[in-house]
Design an enzyme around this catalytic site. Structure first.
Site, short mmCIF file in Angstrom:
data_model
loop_
_atom_site.label_atom_id
_atom_site.label_comp_id
_atom_site.label_asym_id
_atom_site.label_seq_id
_atom_site.Cartn_x
_atom_site.Cartn_y
_atom_site.Cartn_z
N HIS A 94 41.58 -63.71 -22.81
CA HIS A 94 42.40 -62.80 -22.00
C HIS A 94 42.06 -61.37 -22.43
O HIS A 94 41.84 -61.12 -23.63
CB HIS A 94 43.90 -62.98 -22.28
N CYS A 97 51.01 -60.60 -26.17
CA CYS A 97 51.16 -61.77 -25.29
C CYS A 97 52.61 -62.19 -25.16
O CYS A 97 52.98 -62.83 -24.16
CB CYS A 97 50.40 -62.97 -25.82
N1 ARG Z 1 48.25 -70.73 -25.16
C1 ARG Z 1 48.34 -69.65 -24.21
C2 ARG Z 1 47.23 -69.80 -23.19
O1 ARG Z 1 46.17 -70.21 -23.56
C3 ARG Z 1 48.26 -68.33 -24.90
C4 ARG Z 1 48.42 -67.17 -23.98
C5 ARG Z 1 48.28 -65.85 -24.64
N2 ARG Z 1 48.60 -64.81 -23.74
C6 ARG Z 1 47.94 -63.67 -23.59
N3 ARG Z 1 48.43 -62.78 -22.80
N4 ARG Z 1 46.79 -63.44 -24.19
O2 ARG Z 1 47.39 -69.49 -22.03
#
Ligand code: ARG
Length: 278
Positions: free
Chosen positions: A174, A270
């Site tokens: 992300h 996050c």
């Molecule tokens: N386990 C979650 C996923 O893989 C973590 C999300 C983290 N969020 C972020 N905005 N980077 O989607």
């Protein structure tokens, strides 16, 4: 003259309590070999500490958690907000898709106008779309979760120039895991997380003296996954060198360790969504 974004006076953040948080499946490299390993009591404590720290700078609003949706704590992925308008994420992984209707219901109840998003373009909200604080633009990461068309769709919906950045390292799946725009045009980021063209795009838009480049060690500590509020920068961890660069740039880093959430691939940023972006 640059089109400066006004800095919202009263900040509001959306968070989701980690009652049902855990690593229950693997959808990013951080989760590999971590199923069942997040220590629940410690996660609760770390989240409560983050919330307490953030509450000194912003009003915290909560969305209710739901059993069976362990990643719902990562509210950055609820959607993308600008003014009173929001788009709801179109999750790329089947594990997180059931969160969409819960986040949608929350935005509807709280008076946001929800702009339609195309069925066939994955998009993971403020995890992949970040507002730039110098010149008004949206940075949109794609390549792992959000689709390559997401920047175009965002630009059409919000009528704000949107710059697509292609993510190239699966550990930084992300945009908010490796890229953190800060007030007054500063940018903290980990360049190798992007393909060469995107690294050039960033360098072409952010002057060198405003770029805080972090190394792999800080990137792996989720230093870039930071929440900036009123000059403070909240993060799980960073090296002394990174902290001092932030201080020299005029920011006050605040550490709130989030080891249990890092096992799921997320940290401070996050776990929050800014609700009054303009
Ligand atoms: N386990 C979650 C996923 O893989 C973590 C999300 C983290 N969020 C972020 N905005 N980077 O989607």
């Amino acid at each position: 003259m640059q089109d400066q974004l006004p800095w919202p006076a009263g900040q509001r953040l959306l968070m989701c309590a980690p009652e049902y948080f855990g690593v229950d499946y693997v959808i990013n490299p951080w989760m590999e070999n971590q199923i069942g390993k997040a220590v629940h009591a410690l996660a609760l404590e770390q989240w409560a500490n983050l919330r307490r720290q953030l509450a000194r700078e912003a009003e915290i609003t909560l969305v209710g958690p739901r059993a069976g949706l362990p990643d719902m704590v990562f509210t950055a992925n609820a959607g993308f907000v600008m003014g009173k308008r929001a788009v709801i994420s179109r999750f790329s992984t089947i594990e997180r898709q059931p969160e969409e209707k819960l986040f949608r219901a929350w935005f509807e109840r709280h008076g946001f106008a929800i702009a339609p998003w195309p069925e066939d373009v994955p998009f993971e909200g403020a995890g992949d779309a970040l507002l730039n604080r110098g010149q008004k633009l949206i940075w949109c990461g794609h390549g792992f979760r959000s689709g390559a068309l997401a920047p175009r769709v965002l630009e059409d919906i919000f009528a704000v120039r949107t710059v697509g950045l292609r993510l190239a390292d699966p550990r930084f799946y992300h945009l908010d895991t490796c890229f953190c725009p800060l007030p007054e045009g500063w940018l903290m980021y980990y360049p190798p997380a992007f393909d060469t063209r995107s690294q050039e795009t960033i360098a072409g838009l952010v002057p060198e003296e405003k770029r805080i480049e972090v190394g792999e060690r800080d990137a792996l500590l989720f230093a870039c996954n930071a929440v900036d509020l009123n000059g403070r920068v909240f993060m799980s961890g960073a090296s002394e060198q990174c902290l001092s660069r932030l201080r020299v740039a005029g920011f006050e880093p605040v550490l709130a360790p989030l080891s249990e959430f890092i096992k799921a691939g997320g940290a401070a940023k996050c776990l929050t969504l800014k609700l009054n972006e303009i």
